[in-house]
Motif scaffolding. Sequence first.
Motif, short mmCIF file in Angstrom:
data_model
loop_
_atom_site.label_atom_id
_atom_site.label_comp_id
_atom_site.label_asym_id
_atom_site.label_seq_id
_atom_site.Cartn_x
_atom_site.Cartn_y
_atom_site.Cartn_z
N ALA A 114 -3.02 -5.05 -14.19
CA ALA A 114 -2.14 -5.41 -15.01
C ALA A 114 -1.74 -3.94 -15.75
O ALA A 114 -0.59 -3.75 -15.80
N ARG A 115 -2.55 -3.17 -15.95
CA ARG A 115 -2.21 -1.80 -16.73
C ARG A 115 -1.32 -1.05 -15.80
O ARG A 115 -0.37 -0.55 -16.28
N GLU A 116 -1.73 -0.91 -14.37
CA GLU A 116 -1.10 -0.01 -13.41
C GLU A 116 0.29 -0.55 -13.45
O GLU A 116 1.35 0.26 -13.16
N CYS A 139 -10.95 -2.95 -8.64
CA CYS A 139 -10.31 -3.30 -9.70
C CYS A 139 -10.57 -4.63 -10.36
O CYS A 139 -10.83 -5.28 -9.72
N THR A 140 -10.41 -4.53 -11.53
CA THR A 140 -10.29 -5.85 -12.63
C THR A 140 -8.95 -6.31 -12.44
O THR A 140 -7.87 -5.50 -12.47
N ARG A 141 -8.65 -7.59 -12.97
CA ARG A 141 -7.42 -7.82 -13.44
C ARG A 141 -6.66 -6.98 -14.39
O ARG A 141 -5.53 -6.63 -14.22
N ALA A 142 -7.58 -6.48 -15.31
CA ALA A 142 -6.88 -5.58 -16.40
C ALA A 142 -6.31 -4.31 -15.94
O ALA A 142 -5.50 -3.98 -15.98
N ASP A 143 -7.17 -3.85 -14.89
CA ASP A 143 -6.96 -2.34 -14.18
C ASP A 143 -5.43 -2.61 -13.46
O ASP A 143 -4.56 -2.00 -13.73
N ALA A 172 2.10 -2.28 -15.44
CA ALA A 172 2.80 -2.23 -16.79
C ALA A 172 3.23 -0.66 -16.76
O ALA A 172 4.39 -0.47 -17.18
N ALA A 173 2.41 0.36 -16.19
CA ALA A 173 3.02 1.66 -16.26
C ALA A 173 3.85 1.84 -15.09
O ALA A 173 4.78 2.81 -15.50
#
Length: 292
Positions: free
Chosen positions: A118-120, A112-116, A122-123
Amino acid sequence: MQARYPPKAMDATPEITRFAPSPTGFLHLGHARAALFAWRRARATAGRFLLRIEDIDTTRCRPEYEAAIFEDLRWLGLDWDGTERRQSAHFAEYRAVLDGLAARGLVYPCFCTRADIAREVAAAGAAPQGPDGPLYPGICRDLPQAEAARRIAGGEAYALRLHMQRACEAVPGPLMAHEEAEGWHECRPDVFGDVVLGRKDVPASYHLCVTHDDALQGITLVTRGEDLKPATALHRLIQALMGWPAPRYAHHALMRDATGRRLAKRDGAESLRALREKGFSAEQVWALVEAG
Ligand code: GLU
């Protein structure tokens, strides 16, 4: 300086303590407090005071800051025993620990990246918070081994995360830590979730290296700022998993500025060398560190 040496209490157990700065900037009064606290406990018990350079973050650490650490400690009159240990020279040792944990199924690769993440998070609406931020939502926890192996072979960068549930199950009985002011108490590492033990850029992490080195160097009393107190639960878990001894812990108050904010390099806290250039003596710095 000599007069300030604490009296030797030869009946006390000799303590092996350490000062473990990261050379990412110049030392400030907060570091002086941490160093003095550790040095004093070692010298008061005719123990040993060790110096460890925590420089696994090879992009942020610089040799000139390391040289400044030696110079500033000497100026303060804080002599250390033996040769300093530089973590960046020991990546093979940390990698061996990670390999051992992987063989026991206690760490898993995480792409995972930080963005991955954060997306998860948030979801999911929210993620439980741990001492180091939101808990890892487990995206890579149950990846099939073949898929992980294929991605690694394809050159994808990955971290190694602790499988917290399995790790806790692997350590039977309550996990205890000894904090000087509190005595033995039970600690709960599960609040950290699946933390990174091996980073993407280097096969190491703060939590792994600090516990490995404390064990290797025979540290009996870990002294450090109270900001790191929550990490003790995780450190005790790693020690228990690895069969390393449990040091005792003594966390000290952080140095704060006039507005009550903790001193930090990134906020431009005045460095010891800046104070020295302004004409402060080492004695005056000691007094500031003891008073604040
Ligand atoms: N390297 C850490 C720091 O500079 C200290 C870690 C420790 O004392 O456990 O804050």
